[in-house]
Motif scaffolding. Structure first.
Motif: not given
Lengths: 316, 294, 539
Positions: C321-322, C328-330, C374-376
């Motif tokens: 998930n991390v 996805s953040a990039i 994903h982070l959650a």
């Protein structure tokens, strides 16, 4: 005689402390010769093995005294990183570059400063004096990396007068050598011109008020004659001192200029070796730089006390 | 980079001639005052973002200076505001250099006075230490320290103070030799004052006062030294703004397209160094005159 | 009389000079940016020379690095680090024909394999000699293989894992038996293992051999000042005829691509190697007046994620998930804008759009909401993560940091001073969470296979990541001789990569070798190493 022996002893102690300091400091530096040698494609064991082979896992004190023992036999060792050259010859070629840069820069600085100081001292606080003082003051406040960038932008990129990088040894032709040295030399000279001008101007102004100058003037000698033949020599002692100190300081302290122009001098030798953790080279180079500084300083001290009449006057 | 040569500065030829207001001195003073004031009050000035690129994802990048806009001095590659970086950079550069000089003056001054007053063995030991520090070129010493120490403002100040210490020792020692002959010292000695008292109560205040102009010149030299380290990429780390970091951002081809990346911080650096130098020099002249009239 | 104030004039003049220095440089690059230029793999700006090759002249190439040692047994040369110099002195048994896309013999007369590519036969040419007069024969080749295998450096690790044995069949034939099927084995012989040193010189010179090499290549050592320049002179007895150039100089310029560009324009060098996107785009334009060769590399800039190595078993990246949140953040377009002024080649696939292995399998896309989700989902993760980056790439690093923080990570960005330190942390100690790292890998199958094998195709690698499907696809890629078959394996890897997120590519890099228009017939081989044996300068 006893004083001289004391001086020599002190010099040796200084050298010892410098080398000890350098050795401890370099051992803390992050560079790793094993990585520098093997690159980034080996197994972790290969690096560990090489470190062992290079003796990097032995205690620091042990390595220092082994090194010191070799130094006393005139052996500075070999570079830890391929092509594993002799440290003495590495330093020799870098030193030649540094000393040439330093000497040329000092010559250029003198050629500019002496006339400038004479013109300034002729009429203290006059228009020319203040113009010169303004200029030198301005130059003094420009860091060498900024002046270097300005010179590159104007003289290389715009006017194409000088090469951007590279070094050609004197042995490969004096013309090419000077052509490649010109821009770095100017950049370094800019650092020295303000100091030289101000020192000489100050002393000239003082000398020009002394009796022998006044009497020469009364006899109707032309001002430029008095300036060059009568006033200059007695006014140059401080300049000589400053000159000596500058020479001592310039060897190894021109890292910025060497970096800017890709010159293979002492400064860059030390810095690039530091990034590789190439301890033998850093050690040898810093030792040589320190030795130069100490020797030149001792020479200046000696000269200063021998020839400067003012020192004797104070002593009397 | 060489240690500043204050002893070398030209003497005033005709004292008393500059009776008018020294405009330049005032301009320099004003520049430093504004800069220092801005640096101190930076957090409440409502400046644009200087450091956190996460907050400038929507800002324009490489905006050239434009006085009327939201970024009067432009923005850098990350959309960070140049004016704000200059001011926060001043905070770092000045705080680091000034504290380095203070440390250097205190440590160097104490050692110099002690050496000059006690003479003998103590003088020789301190002299040897001074020579050892001087024998390694300042920039090499700084580079070595910078690669070893964690690059924080405090470590930077400590490293830079090592550059100021040997010069300070030499000058304060020389001044102490002169002061030690003065009446107030001999009187104190005659009154039975202890050595520590003479060093700290009689000599230190006088000697330290006499090195104030040198301190100003050192501040300017250390601002340059700090900038040089940042320029070489081994000073304080980006995104922490320092003037050297800012100039370094313009290298690698960016200066050609975006000259403001280099000339804005370079001009500020120049003006500041110039002002400190001038202040130091003028103060020294005034001092010399007072010495003469004593 | 009113005094003119000179100091303020001086100050004003200096400030003006600074401003001028800025302005005088403002050539208009804006037009370049408005019209983004496509950069393609392969040669550019080549013009047919008028007339036949002429002998004479000397050529100077400027490089950021330079050869470290001439001992091929302990080195991993490439065109960016010593490969050109070493190749000029030694030649290579094989070379990569970039036009045909296959490995062909060079110093060797022929190279052939058995049916399943496990046994390779190298036949040497008749009468070739080293410049010290000793024969370039099977014994010499085996002597070199043996030294290299035992050196513990250079290609020895790879050699040991691939080669079972090498024997001489006769005086000019060497047979190499592999431990696996590898259709691109000649790649190894186009690199340092294929650079054959004179056994006599190696034995005679000992330690100093690395400084005084003796090979049988087109050039021989004239003068070398390590770290400054290297001068080679033509080998009059080269088997393929004496080179046209009288001498070949490699000049070291360590102050970056801008300095190289300046030196190029000032005429100090006639050829160079460039990696800075803006300069690459500048030089590739027909109007630049240069010719050369561009190589787009895959996975040039990577955000490596530690998937769990022995030194950091509890790293955040061990949770898929991390890793998905990071991917996805990039936003690679923003990185391109901020770190490369819009001149780079962003992309999140393993292969660049230009790559012959490019495929339609999914890559990562920027989606901040998905990243937050994903982070959650990452249970027990407090958002704290460490990012190592080389201090020279601060802008890209700070942008990545900003993007990660925008979706809820708390990033501790740590610059490392030198590449050495980065290698130490990532490759040797494997002690990191996230790291910005370069994995420039070209399309060329031999180099691609060996690079990826080391990085994620084997167990116990720097990512702490292992995936059976990927490892099998990679070894099938090596065994296959057919391009379509190879491409299918690469598509499998890309699909599996997008699924399991071992690391995030964010930029493709371009490497360019460039030379003046009047220089002709420089050939480009594996790892961008150049062959100067037929190069000439028109008058």
């Amino acid at each position: 005689m006893k004083a001289a022996a004391g001086k020599v002893a002190q010099l040796l102690v200084v050298m010892f402390l410098v080398s000890l300091g350098t050795f401890s400091l370099t051992s803390l530096m992050p560079g790793d010769p094993a990585v520098a040698i093997l690159g980034d494609n080996q197994s972790p064991e290969a690096y560990a093995e090489l470190r062992d082979k290079l003796g990097l896992n032995e205690p620091l004190v042990e390595r220092y005294f082994t090194w010191l023992g070799h130094v006393f036999q005139g052996d500075l060792g070999t570079s830890m990183v391929p092509p594993n050259e002799d440290v003495t010859s590495l330093i020799g070629s870098a030193f030649a570059v540094s000393i040439e840069l330093a000497v040329l820069a000092l010559v250029v600085a003198l050629v500019v400063s002496i006339p400038l100081a004479m013109i300034s001292a002729r009429r203290p606080d006059g228009l020319l004096d203040r113009a010169a003082s303004a200029t030198t003051f301005g130059i003094m406040s420009v860091p060498s990396f900024v002046s270097g960038l300005v010179l590159i932008a104007l003289l290389v990129n715009q006017l194409h007068l000088f090469p951007r990088v590279g070094w050609v040894g004197v042995t490969d032709g004096l013309g090419q050598n000077l052509y490649h040295a010109a821009l770095p030399v100017i950049t370094i000279a800019l650092l020295e011109i303000p100091t030289f001008t101000r020192v000489l101007r100050g002393d000239l102004v003082r000398t020009l008020q002394e009796d022998f100058v006044l009497s020469a003037r009364a006899k109707g000698m032309p001002a430029w004659r008095i300036m060059i033949f009568d006033a200059f020599r007695p006014s140059s002692y401080s300049l000589i001192t400053v000159l000596g100190l500058s020479l001592a300081q310039l060897i190894g302290s021109t890292v910025i200029v060497e970096t800017l122009f890709s010159l293979p001098g002492m400064g860059r030798l030390v810095v690039s070796s530091a990034s590789q953790g190439n301890i033998t080279v850093i050690q040898g180079a810093v030792l040589v730089i320190a030795a130069c500084y100490v020797l030149i300083n001792a020479g200046v001290d000696l000269m200063y006390s021998v020839i400067d009449p003012r020192i004797r006057r104070v002593g009397a | 980079m060489s240690a500043p040569e204050t002893a070398a500065l030209a003497p005033t030829a005709r004292p008393g001639r500059r009776r008018r207001i020294d405009l330049l001195l005032w301009l320099c003073g004003a520049w430093l005052a504004v800069l220092i004031l801005a640096a101190i009050t930076a957090p409440v000035l409502g400046l644009q973002e200087a450091q956190d690129a996460a907050k400038t994802l929507l800002e324009p990048v490489y905006q050239p200076p434009s006085l009327g806009s939201a970024h009067p001095l432009g923005t850098n590659a990350l959309g960070l505001d140049m004016l704000s970086r200059i001011i926060y950079g001043a905070r770092v550069s000045m705080a680091v250099s000034i504290s380095a000089v203070l440390i250097g003056t205190f440590v160097g001054g104490t050692l110099g006075v002690v050496a000059g007053y006690l003479r003998g063995t103590v003088d020789r030991i301190i002299g040897t230490l001074t020579n050892t520090l001087l024998a390694v070129p300042a920039l090499i010493l700084l580079i070595a320290l910078a690669t070893v120490l964690r690059p924080s403002a405090l470590n930077m100040a400590l490293a830079l103070s090592l550059v100021a210490i040997p010069g300070m020792i030499r000058v304060t020692r020389a001044n102490t030799l002169a002061f030690a002959q003065r009446e107030f010292v001999t009187v104190a000695q005659a009154l039975g004052a202890g050595r520590a008292r003479i060093v700290f109560r009689e000599l230190m205040p006088n000697v330290l006062l006499s090195v104030v102009p040198l301190c100003l010149v050192y501040v300017s030299a250390l601002i340059v030294a700090e900038a040089s380290l940042s320029f070489l990429g081994i000073g304080l780390r980006p995104p922490q703004p320092t003037w050297g970091n800012m100039i370094g951002e313009g290298l690698n081809g960016k200066m050609e397209d975006y000259p403001h990346l280099v000339y804005v911080p370079a001009a500020v650096l120049f003006l500041t160094v110039f002002s400190f130098n001038l202040l130091g020099e003028r103060m020294r002249k005034r001092w010399d005159k007072r010495e003469v009239s004593l | 009389m009113r005094k003119i104030r000179l100091l303020p004039v001086g100050v004003a003049a200096t400030v003006a000079a600074l401003v001028m220095m800025g302005c005088s440089n403002t050539t208009a690059p804006a037009s370049v940016k408005a019209d983004p230029l496509k950069v393609e793999n392969g040669p550019f700006g080549m013009t047919a020379a008028s007339g036949d090759p002429v002998s004479g002249g000397s050529l100077t190439f400027g490089y950021g690095g330079g050869i470290a040692s001439f001992d091929p047994a302990s080195q991993q040369y490439s065109g960016t680090s010593g490969g050109d110099e070493a190749r000029a002195v030694y030649g290579t048994l094989t070379e990569y024909d970039t036009k045909a896309g296959k490995y062909v013999p060079s110093m060797a007369d022929s190279i052939s394999a058995n049916d399943d590519f496990t046994e390779w036969t190298v036949v040497l040419r008749d009468g070739v000699e080293f410049t010290d007069g000793t024969p370039y024969d099977a014994d010499a080749v085996l002597f070199n293989f043996d030294r290299m295998a035992k050196s513990g450096a250079g290609f020895s690790g790879l050699w040991a894992s691939v080669v079972k044995k090498a024997v001489a069949k006769d005086a000019k034939t060497v047979v190499i038996t592999l431990k696996q099927k590898w259709a691109d084995f000649p790649y190894l012989l186009s690199q340092a293992p294929g650079m054959i040193a004179s056994p006599k010189a190696v034995k005679d010179e000992g330690e100093s051999y690395q400084r005084e090499p003796v090979g049988a290549g087109p050039f021989m050592l004239d003068k070398w000042t390590p770290g400054q320049n290297l001068v080679l002179k033509a080998n009059p007895d080269y088997w393929d005829g004496k080179p046209y150039l009288d001498s070949l100089t490699f000049q070291t310029i360590t102050t970056g691509d801008q300095a190289l560009k300046d030196a190029f324009q000032a005429g100090g060098i006639q050829g160079s190697l460039i990696g800075t996107p803006a300069i690459v785009k500048d030089y590739i334009q027909p109007s630049s007046g240069y010719s050369g060769y561009v190589r787009m590399t895959n996975t040039g800039s990577m955000l490596l994620i530690n998937n769990g190595t022995p030194s950091r078993p509890d790293t955040p990246g061990k949770d898929i998930n991390v890793r998905e949140a990071i991917a996805s953040a990039i936003n690679t377009d923003v990185i391109n804008q901020r770190a490369f002024d819009g001149n780079a080649f962003p992309g999140t696939g393993i292969f660049s759009a230009e790559s012959q292995w490019a495929n339609d399998k999914p890559t990562f896309t920027y989606d901040a909401e998905a990243a937050k989700k994903h982070l959650a989902d990452a249970k027990g993760f407090d958002g704290k993560i460490e990012l190592l980056y080389p201090s020279a790439q601060a802008e890209a690093a700070l942008t990545i940091e900003a993007q990660l923080e925008a979706v809820g990570f708390k990033v501790d960005a740590k610059p490392v001073q030198s590449i050495t330190d980065l290698i130490n942390a990532v490759l040797i100690k494997r002690d990191y969470d996230l790291a910005m790292y370069g994995w420039p890998v070209p399309d060329e199958p031999g180099e691609l296979y060996t690079s990826y094998l080391e990085r994620f195709g084997r167990k116990d690698n720097q990512l702490g990541y292992y995936n059976e499907t990927i490892a099998k696809a990679l070894s099938d890629f090596a065994a296959a001789d057919d391009t379509a078959e190879k491409a299918a394996q690469m598509a499998t890897i890309q699909a599996e990569w997008a699924e399991t997120v071992p690391a995030v590519p964010y930029n493709t890099t371009a490497q360019m070798v460039v030379w003046n228009k009047n220089v002709h017939d420089i050939e480009v081989s594996s790892r961008l190493t150049l062959d100067f044996s037929k190069a000439w300068i028109s008058k």
